[in-house]
Scaffold this active site. Structure first.
Site, short mmCIF file in Angstrom:
data_model
loop_
_atom_site.label_atom_id
_atom_site.label_comp_id
_atom_site.label_asym_id
_atom_site.label_seq_id
_atom_site.Cartn_x
_atom_site.Cartn_y
_atom_site.Cartn_z
N LYS A 256 0.83 -1.21 0.00
CA LYS A 256 0.00 0.00 0.00
C LYS A 256 0.86 1.25 0.00
CE LYS A 256 -3.86 2.11 2.51
NZ LYS A 256 -4.76 1.97 3.67
N ARG A 335 -3.46 -9.00 14.21
CA ARG A 335 -2.52 -7.88 14.10
C ARG A 335 -2.67 -6.95 15.31
NH1 ARG A 335 0.42 -4.90 10.21
NH2 ARG A 335 -0.04 -2.66 10.07
N HIS A 358 3.90 0.78 9.88
CA HIS A 358 3.15 2.01 10.01
C HIS A 358 4.05 3.22 9.76
CE1 HIS A 358 -0.30 0.38 12.74
NE2 HIS A 358 -0.49 0.15 11.45
N TYR A 368 13.50 4.27 7.67
CA TYR A 368 12.86 3.85 6.43
C TYR A 368 13.90 3.50 5.36
CZ TYR A 368 10.40 4.23 2.05
OH TYR A 368 9.92 3.98 0.79
#
Length: 396
Positions: A256, A335, A358, A368
């Site tokens: 996503k 989850r 998240h 990241y």
């Protein structure tokens, strides 16, 4: 037959069928045929007003016919506006449109739709739908009209002028306690869903990530070459395993968001469950022979095809019932349970956010990675401590 000039267009109005018909000549079509737009009415004045509206629309660039309905706009959007979306997403949006949009608004002309119409429609749905679903349904109408705008079929998007009201409260998500999680793991051991439950509970992957997981994204650490290699190449005779959570059921296969891409080391409990699951799947593949569909999916049907989310929910509820937890649970709450259990064990929220993919914390942003993220081991370490390294995955 009366000839009149409306703007720069020549029009005619003549009696027909107990009323009047007006026609505007727009020259010739590419195929050489005469291009005319007609409108009908009971009086000459009514017809003239309609022809004036036609000219106004033409000068504003609006090309839709008088009979272009809201249902036409919605169906056009479903057919043309969902390119690149997964089959599951298309089925879901089509179902919402056919259930809540088309039956209520579909018969009306798109150019006649008003913001008040949209408000009344939404207010009626607010007594029946959860707020999240209400937003999705409103979005379908907004996006359908937006596409119609882009194709010069309507001037304004009146759906954008209406605010989505608050609907019913959705069912709140729950999280398993440590004791409930242990009961669930015990009950799942004899189920075909065992590896799915264990993996979801101990890594926090999304349900769509679990259903889309392929065997070449289950990897083992090979010390000799200091590299993670797919278990399809190197097998399960190794000490450390991980999964690449790079892909979901979205069309094109990507996650996503880029921050959802992560590589998670597996707790020993999950690694053992996947090893047993791989053995059972190989036996099932031999059993069905040529009927097997080689999609390389970790979790699949008895013939190798993709699992349907509804079927997974039904199978999961059988497991929760066997665990004495009742049937009011859904796979996505594994989850939530992962996050809750990790938090109870003192794992920092920044680490939890990283583990579940998240965005939103400074630490998550700092670590990241654009492509392959470094393997995150803290989740596996914590789960090994919580559930114990020596725990056995029972065969079914």
């Amino acid at each position: 037959m009366a000839k009149i000039l409306i703007g720069k267009y020549e029009a005619t109005i003549y009696p027909e069928g107990g009323g009047y018909t007006g026609a505007i000549s727009l020259g010739f079509l590419p195929n050489g045929k005469r291009h005319r737009i007609k409108r009908k009415g009971k009086t000459k004045t009514a017809v003239k007003d309609k022809l004036i509206k036609v000219v106004d629309d033409l000068e504003a660039g609006i090309t839709a016919s008088e009979n272009y309905l809201v249902r036409d706009a919605v169906k056009d959007w479903l057919a043309k506006g969902l390119k690149g979306r997964s089959d599951g997403t298309i089925d879901k949006l089509t179902g919402l449109a056919e259930t809540h949009v088309i039956p209520k608004l579909g018969a009306g002309k798109l150019q006649g739709l008003t913001a008040d119409d949209v408000d009344e429609w939404l207010d009626g749905l607010a007594t029946k739908l959860a707020t999240t679903t209400l937003r999705e349904v409103h979005s379908i109408l907004k996006r359908s009209i937006r596409q119609a705008q882009a194709r010069n079929k309507v001037l304004r998007n009146v759906a954008e002028l209406a605010a989505t009201p608050v609907g019913l409260d959705g069912r709140p998500s729950k999280a398993l306690t440590y004791e409930q999680a242990n009961a669930l793991l015990k009950a799942a051991a004899s189920s075909a869903l065992n590896a799915y439950v264990v993996l979801s509970l101990t890594t926090g992957v999304r349900t769509e990530e679990a259903r889309a997981l392929c065997w070449d994204h289950v990897v083992a650490w090979v010390p000799k070459i200091k590299s993670w290699r797919p278990v399809t190449e190197v097998g399960f005779k190794h000490k450390k395993f991980a999964i690449y959570v790079w892909r979901t059921v979205r069309q094109g296969g990507d996650t996503k968001t880029r921050k959802s891409r992560r590589t998670l080391e597996l707790p020993k409990l999950a690694a053992k469950a996947l090893k047993l699951h791989h053995t059972r799947q190989a036996a099932q593949k031999l059993k069905v022979g040529e009927a097997w569909q080689a999609h390389n999916l970790v979790f699949c049907t008895s013939v190798g095809s993709q699992l349907d989310a509804a079927n997974v929910r039904r199978s999961f509820r059988r497991v929760t019932k066997a665990a004495g937890l009742g049937t009011g649970w859904s796979p996505r709450e594994l989850r939530h349970s992962f996050v809750s259990i990790m938090s109870d064990q003192g794992v920092p929220i920044e680490t939890i956010a990283d583990l579940v993919g998240h965005a939103g914390t400074s630490v998550t942003e700092a670590v990241y990675r654009h492509q392959l993220r470094p393997v995150i081991t803290k989740g596996a370490d914590a789960m090994n401590t919580i559930f114990g390294d020596s725990r056995r995955v029972e065969s079914g």
